[in-house]
Design an enzyme around this catalytic site. Structure first.
Site, PDB file in Angstrom:
ATOM      1  CE1 TYR A  19      -3.188  -2.832   0.129  1.00 36.63           C
ATOM      2  CE2 TYR A  19      -3.768  -2.229   2.364  1.00 36.63           C
ATOM      3  CZ  TYR A  19      -3.964  -3.012   1.256  1.00 36.63           C
ATOM      4  OH  TYR A  19      -4.924  -3.988   1.271  1.00 36.63           O
ATOM      5  CE  LYS A  70       0.861 -17.888  -2.110  1.00 35.64           C
ATOM      6  NZ  LYS A  70       0.165 -19.166  -1.897  1.00 35.64           N
ATOM      7  CG  ASP A  89      -2.732 -19.961  -0.457  1.00 36.31           C
ATOM      8  OD1 ASP A  89      -1.989 -19.807   0.528  1.00 36.31           O
ATOM      9  OD2 ASP A  89      -2.386 -20.600  -1.477  1.00 36.31           O
ATOM     10  CG  ASP A 112      -7.341  -4.670   3.542  1.00 33.66           C
ATOM     11  OD1 ASP A 112      -8.401  -4.685   4.199  1.00 33.66           O
ATOM     12  OD2 ASP A 112      -7.132  -3.871   2.621  1.00 33.66           O
ATOM     13  CG  ASP A 151     -12.507  -6.735   5.534  1.00 34.64           C
ATOM     14  OD1 ASP A 151     -12.368  -6.171   6.634  1.00 34.64           O
ATOM     15  OD2 ASP A 151     -12.640  -6.107   4.471  1.00 34.64           O
TER      16      ASP A 151
END
Length: 361
Positions: free
Chosen positions: A142, A192, A224, A248, A252
């Site tokens: 970001y 990851k 994942d 992020d 959620d």
């Protein structure tokens, strides 16, 4: 006396903030705490009134405060503005950078009375669960440079840069280990590392920091796989640690498993414990002004403010109990209503929590 910058924001922000202010006023009267609240515009309303999502006067109020109580910002009205001028980037991201709010703490709790509101099967939810997500907030893709868009036609491309320094990883890892140490002493780090060099460093540094916390059990999951495992068995997890991008995503998901974004609080703090406290959901312009928004996320964000930045743990405990009692009594806003719920509006939910505060103390 503690000073709070209160920024109601857009959409449902002012409605749920009004109930949060009532709750804080009740705590002042019953718990003997003194809070000075100063209000200011932020987000879309600040663009309309001042020409900027984060006016200088609002920033000055925040700088003079012990914490920021932040409402949701944004909406369709401002989506056509240049990205850097929109409410989210123009206010939210700037405040995170201004105060170096690198540590995002987001609890996802399923209350026993709201098991039926979760999209998961009852045999998975059981009697409810609580996962605390720790998300690094000021680095990663970001904010990494370079980023941009260039070229024309078939060769046009866009690019962002994922980057983390050892210092950034160390400080968020230590924060997560400290929180895990105060809970079930179990931490899961999400990355990851099988395909991203940045995440190889992430995993290496987290493992190094783990040596400082031998009493905390650490494991690692790829993002994942983590998203699948959280749905399959949320009881397996206690504290989740992730970088900005993957955090992020996972926060959620955890939020939705509880049944409603209207229940999810959030804290973003810096090394000095100064923090910004906001609901995890958005400004929900589609229901703004209807009086049906759930104020619990904003109210429990204030609970985190009392606990983390203001060191008023007794008042925070009272508020936690009051909200829990209201939920257990079946007093619910429409978004969390299940069979047998007494459905109330935004104001009535706030009043019920205030009544509980008075009865507890």
């Amino acid at each position: 006396m503690k000073k709070i910058a209160v920024l109601p924001g857009d959409g449902i922000g002012p409605e749920v903030m009004a109930e949060t202010v009532k709750v804080l006023e009740a705590l002042q009267k019953t718990c003997g705490v003194t809070l000075e609240m100063e209000f200011a515009d932020v987000g879309g309303v600040a663009i309309d009134n001042h020409g900027h999502a984060l006016p200088d006067e609002t920033l000055k109020i925040c700088q003079a405060s012990d914490a920021i109580l932040f409402g949701s910002v944004g909406g369709p009205k401002w989506e056509k503005l240049p990205p850097d001028q929109q409410p989210e980037r123009g206010a939210l991201l700037k405040l995170r950078k201004q105060f170096d709010l690198f540590c995002n703490i987001r609890p996802a709790k399923t209350y026993r009375a709201l098991v039926g509101a979760s999209p998961l099967k009852p045999e998975i939810v059981k009697d409810g669960f609580e996962i605390v997500c720790i998300r690094e907030l000021t680095g990663d893709i970001y904010f990494g440079q370079p980023k941009g868009r260039e070229g024309k036609g078939a060769d046009e491309k866009a690019f962002d840069t994922m980057v983390y320094s050892r210092r950034e990883i160390e400080r968020i890892a230590r924060a997560a280990f400290e929180i895990a140490r105060g809970r079930r002493r179990k931490l899961t780090s999400i990355d990851k590392a099988n395909v991203l060099t940045t995440m190889v460093l992430w995993r290496d540094v987290v493992n190094e920091v783990a040596a400082e916390f031998p009493d905390v059990d650490l494991d690692h999951l790829y993002i994942d796989n983590a998203t699948m495992q959280v749905m399959r068995d949320p009881h397996r997890f206690d504290v989740l640690l992730a970088g900005n991008l993957f955090g992020d995503i996972i926060t959620d998901e955890c939020a939705m498993l509880t049944g409603s974004l209207g229940m999810l609080s959030s804290a973003s703090i810096n090394a000095g414990k100064f923090g910004m406290y906001e609901p995890a959901g958005g400004s929900a312009p589609d229901i703004a002004g209807k009086g049906i928004a759930n104020p619990v996320a904003q109210i429990m964000s204030a609970e985190m403010m009392l606990r983390y930045s203001l060191a008023l743990s007794e008042a925070a405990d009272v508020l936690t109990k009051a909200v829990g009692n209201v939920i257990d009594q079946g007093i619910h806003t429409r978004d969390i209503a299940t069979k047998g719920s007494t459905i109330v509006n935004t104001q009535e939910m706030g009043e019920a929590i205030v009544a509980q505060i008075r009865s507890i103390t």
